[in-house]
Enzyme design. Structure first.
Site, short mmCIF file in Angstrom:
data_model
loop_
_atom_site.label_atom_id
_atom_site.label_comp_id
_atom_site.label_asym_id
_atom_site.label_seq_id
_atom_site.Cartn_x
_atom_site.Cartn_y
_atom_site.Cartn_z
N ASP A 40 0.85 -1.19 0.00
CA ASP A 40 0.00 0.00 0.00
C ASP A 40 0.88 1.24 0.00
OD1 ASP A 40 -2.06 2.06 0.83
OD2 ASP A 40 -3.28 0.25 1.10
N GLY A 45 -5.17 4.44 1.88
CA GLY A 45 -5.16 3.45 2.95
C GLY A 45 -4.61 4.06 4.23
N VAL A 66 2.07 0.68 -6.46
CA VAL A 66 2.04 -0.49 -7.34
C VAL A 66 2.24 -0.12 -8.80
CG1 VAL A 66 0.62 -1.87 -5.78
CG2 VAL A 66 -0.50 -0.42 -7.49
N ASN A 108 1.43 -4.62 -13.29
CA ASN A 108 2.46 -5.12 -12.40
C ASN A 108 1.94 -6.24 -11.50
OD1 ASN A 108 4.38 -3.34 -13.41
ND2 ASN A 108 3.89 -1.75 -11.91
N ARG A 115 4.33 -14.75 -13.05
CA ARG A 115 5.64 -15.35 -12.82
C ARG A 115 5.66 -16.23 -11.56
NH1 ARG A 115 6.95 -9.75 -11.76
NH2 ARG A 115 7.41 -9.38 -9.54
N ALA A 123 -10.05 -6.48 -8.26
CA ALA A 123 -11.18 -5.77 -7.69
C ALA A 123 -11.68 -4.76 -8.72
CB ALA A 123 -10.79 -5.05 -6.41
N TYR A 154 -11.95 6.92 -12.70
CA TYR A 154 -12.17 5.68 -11.94
C TYR A 154 -12.85 4.63 -12.81
CZ TYR A 154 -13.65 2.59 -8.11
OH TYR A 154 -13.84 1.52 -7.28
#
Length: 325
Positions: A40, A45, A66, A108, A115, A123, A154
């Site tokens: 995060d 968050g 991320v 990512n 892998r 989500a 969004y």
């Protein structure tokens, strides 16, 4: 309590794991014996959401964006990609970050799952349906979305994420699933995140007017967070690709919701009690929102168990016990 997880994983990576839904996922997975790495950037968050988990064996927190990469110490067998600003207040404040999280961040997370040979769950959201011309919405409905409106950062990030997830499964053989979440609510929501339930609860507890947009006849379908987590983990365990709607088909107008919260908080009693104040409705605000959960019932054996009154009482109790109101 969250429904038991029907499958055990060794190690799960939860992106956005310090967020509202993400932190509940981390809790449920740990309770079922899965080691969890929470990734995060803490843009939305909150550290306090995962603070009770820090001393739990197998729980790790990595602060990272991320969209810039996901580097974990051990390969996961489950990747739950939940990183994204999710409330209008957040994605309107961080439009580029929202789009990058939904595109580069999803890439990512998919690469990590591929892998590692892990199961990947994206989500997604009921917002992919936009302002729907079909009600309730089932997974075959393509939606009615404004690609350049204020909400598009969004909506389109999630729609692109679904397309990328599908392409990764087809082209690379990645084991993927897509869950479309509808209006989840419960403890750990932020009082000022702009969504209806925390806004109304915060206002009611403060004795302020509840700000209902438009005439209040627009509808939403509220799913308590424990039910949502149960649906997500059921989809992960099943092996289905989806998309699959996870939500509560009990539809309620925003005016009815405001009145219900006034009643449950007791803020309508006395001369200082809360009242309802109507304000302008946001651009592209959906008129209706209700999931058809036939697929989730038939394939996952899942349906929500917590009714609105019970869930809202739990949420109100949590807000009363915290400083977030």
């Amino acid at each position: 309590m969250t429904a038991p997880v029907s499958r055990t994983w060794e190690h799960a990576v939860v992106t956005g794991g310090a967020g509202f839904v993400g932190s509940h996922l981390c809790t449920a997975l740990l309770a079922n014996g899965t080691a969890v790495t929470c990734v995060d950037d803490f843009s939305t968050g909150r550290a306090e959401n995962v603070a009770p988990l820090l001393d739990r064996p197998g729980f790790t927190v990595i602060q990272a964006n991320v969209a810039e990469g996901i580097d974990v110490d051990r390969p996961p067998d489950l990747v739950l990609h939940f990183a994204s600003p999710a409330s209008p207040a957040d994605y309107l404040r961080m439009p580029l970050h929202t789009l990058e999280t939904g595109s580069l961040g999803t890439r990512n997370a998919l690469r990590l799952a591929h892998r590692s040979g892990a199961r990947f769950v994206l989500a997604s959201t009921s917002e992919v349906y936009g302002d729907p011309q079909q009600n309730p919405q089932d997974e075959r409905y393509w939606g009615h979305v404004n690609p350049v409106g204020p909400r598009s950062v969004y909506d389109e990030a999630k729609r692109f994420g679904e397309a990328l997830t599908t392409a990764h499964a087809d082209a690379e053989g990645t084991d993927t699933a897509i869950v479309r979440l509808f209006n989840t609510y419960g403890p750990r929501m932020r009082g000022h995140d702009g969504r209806a339930v925390p806004t109304f609860v915060r206002q009611a507890l403060a004795g302020e007017p509840l700000t209902v947009t438009g005439d209040g006849q627009q509808t939403r379908s509220l799913c308590y967070v424990d039910d949502t987590v149960g649906g997500i983990l059921a989809a992960a365990a099943h092996g289905m690709r989806g998309p699959v709607n996870i939500g509560n088909p009990a539809e309620i107008t925003m005016l009815e919701l405001a009145r219900l919260i006034i009643g449950l908080t007791g803020s309508g009693s006395g001369s200082a009690g809360s009242e309802i104040r109507f304000i302008d409705r946001p651009t592209d605000d959906p008129a209706v929102r209700c999931p058809d959960i036939t697929l989730a019932r038939d394939k996952l054996g899942w349906e929500p168990r917590v009714d609105a009154v019970t869930g809202l009482r739990r949420t109100i109790d949590w807000f009363r016990a915290t400083a977030d109101h």
